[in-house]
Design a protein around this motif. Sequence first.
Motif, PDB file in Angstrom:
ATOM      1  N   SER A 193      42.019  13.087  -3.119  1.00 28.61           N
ATOM      2  CA  SER A 193      43.082  12.670  -2.205  1.00 28.61           C
ATOM      3  C   SER A 193      42.474  11.807  -1.113  1.00 28.61           C
ATOM      4  O   SER A 193      41.273  11.892  -0.824  1.00 28.61           O
ATOM      5  CB  SER A 193      43.806  13.873  -1.603  1.00 28.61           C
ATOM      6  N   PHE A 194      43.320  10.997  -0.488  1.00 28.87           N
ATOM      7  CA  PHE A 194      42.852   9.958   0.416  1.00 28.87           C
ATOM      8  C   PHE A 194      43.706   9.937   1.684  1.00 28.87           C
ATOM      9  O   PHE A 194      44.928   9.972   1.607  1.00 28.87           O
ATOM     10  CB  PHE A 194      42.947   8.584  -0.263  1.00 28.87           C
ATOM     11  N   SER A 195      43.044   9.837   2.842  1.00 24.17           N
ATOM     12  CA  SER A 195      43.816   9.692   4.077  1.00 24.17           C
ATOM     13  C   SER A 195      42.962   9.149   5.203  1.00 24.17           C
ATOM     14  O   SER A 195      41.734   9.307   5.217  1.00 24.17           O
ATOM     15  CB  SER A 195      44.444  11.025   4.503  1.00 24.17           C
ATOM     16  N   LEU A 196      43.637   8.486   6.119  1.00 24.04           N
ATOM     17  CA  LEU A 196      43.064   8.074   7.396  1.00 24.04           C
ATOM     18  C   LEU A 196      43.736   8.956   8.444  1.00 24.04           C
ATOM     19  O   LEU A 196      44.763   8.592   9.016  1.00 24.04           O
ATOM     20  CB  LEU A 196      43.334   6.599   7.660  1.00 24.04           C
ATOM     21  N   ALA A 197      43.171  10.125   8.681  1.00 25.09           N
ATOM     22  CA  ALA A 197      43.851  11.151   9.485  1.00 25.09           C
ATOM     23  C   ALA A 197      43.493  11.109  10.966  1.00 25.09           C
ATOM     24  O   ALA A 197      43.917  11.983  11.726  1.00 25.09           O
ATOM     25  CB  ALA A 197      43.511  12.536   8.922  1.00 25.09           C
ATOM     26  N   GLU A 198      42.743  10.099  11.401  1.00 24.60           N
ATOM     27  CA  GLU A 198      42.233  10.099  12.768  1.00 24.60           C
ATOM     28  C   GLU A 198      43.323  10.149  13.837  1.00 24.60           C
ATOM     29  O   GLU A 198      43.136  10.754  14.903  1.00 24.60           O
ATOM     30  CB  GLU A 198      41.338   8.876  12.993  1.00 24.60           C
ATOM     31  N   ALA A 199      44.463   9.492  13.592  1.00 20.84           N
ATOM     32  CA  ALA A 199      45.530   9.496  14.599  1.00 20.84           C
ATOM     33  C   ALA A 199      46.001  10.914  14.913  1.00 20.84           C
ATOM     34  O   ALA A 199      46.440  11.204  16.026  1.00 20.84           O
ATOM     35  CB  ALA A 199      46.706   8.645  14.125  1.00 20.84           C
ATOM     36  N   LYS A 200      45.876  11.806  13.937  1.00 17.72           N
ATOM     37  CA  LYS A 200      46.255  13.206  14.164  1.00 17.72           C
ATOM     38  C   LYS A 200      45.238  13.935  15.038  1.00 17.72           C
ATOM     39  O   LYS A 200      45.515  15.035  15.522  1.00 17.72           O
ATOM     40  CB  LYS A 200      46.392  13.935  12.824  1.00 17.72           C
TER      41      LYS A 200
END
Length: 257
Positions: A126-133
């Motif tokens: 799975s793939f994500s750019l979760a930094e904003a969270k």
Amino acid sequence: MSIDLEVRDGVAVVTINRPERLNAMDADHYRGLSEAWIRIRDDIDIRVAIVTGAGERAFTTGADIKSFVANPADLSQMWLTQRDQLLNRGLEVWKPVICAVNGLCLGGGMTLLLGTDIRVAAEHASFSLAEAKRGVIPANGGTQRILSQLPYAIAMEMLLTGDSIDAATALRWGLINRVVPSNQLMDAAFDYARRIAAAAPLAVQAAKELAIRGQDVDLPTGLRMEQLVLRLLQSTEDAKEGAAAFAEKRPPIYSGR
């Protein structure tokens, strides 16, 4: 806990080896990763690289939040821009890099993936750019590369929500090249690597550099760059070997010269 580097038959395999922390990286791991990329860049015997993570749960979840967010580096380090450079942050590595995603590819793992050339993923990846969270941004190229590699709306959804996508979705949007069963992941990566390593290394590196640099220049400039590089390659031993092998109906043996 390490960044492992193994080289055989012209293929370097970089393994982020911290499975107990989902291959999250602290400062020492990032430093080790920088050293690995520099060796790959500089070692003439290395023609192509594969980067993966240890275990089956994660490629890498990027920066170890406990070691970075809670303890930011001194501001004076902001201007040490040439220190510990990475593939996805300033270091120019023209040898092709294959990403073998064996699980979670989050945050800094995603920005690392965006700096590679060919991507193979296990079915459970799975793939994500979760930094904003987490109150930060996906640095090391996350905000700078995502729009050129995905459709605008999809890229912005990932960037702004921090939500993840599965391997099938990543394949559909062209973020990765192939999805394979977990036990076939490295075989698939090595299949790409062997085919690339069999080609003329100077031509491969030139093609990669021209394709990437060409995104930042107008078409006439890009075409002229092609002409100049082609003229250089025509004078190499590998160009002569390629022509001879074709005429003699045999596989070429390239030396990188």
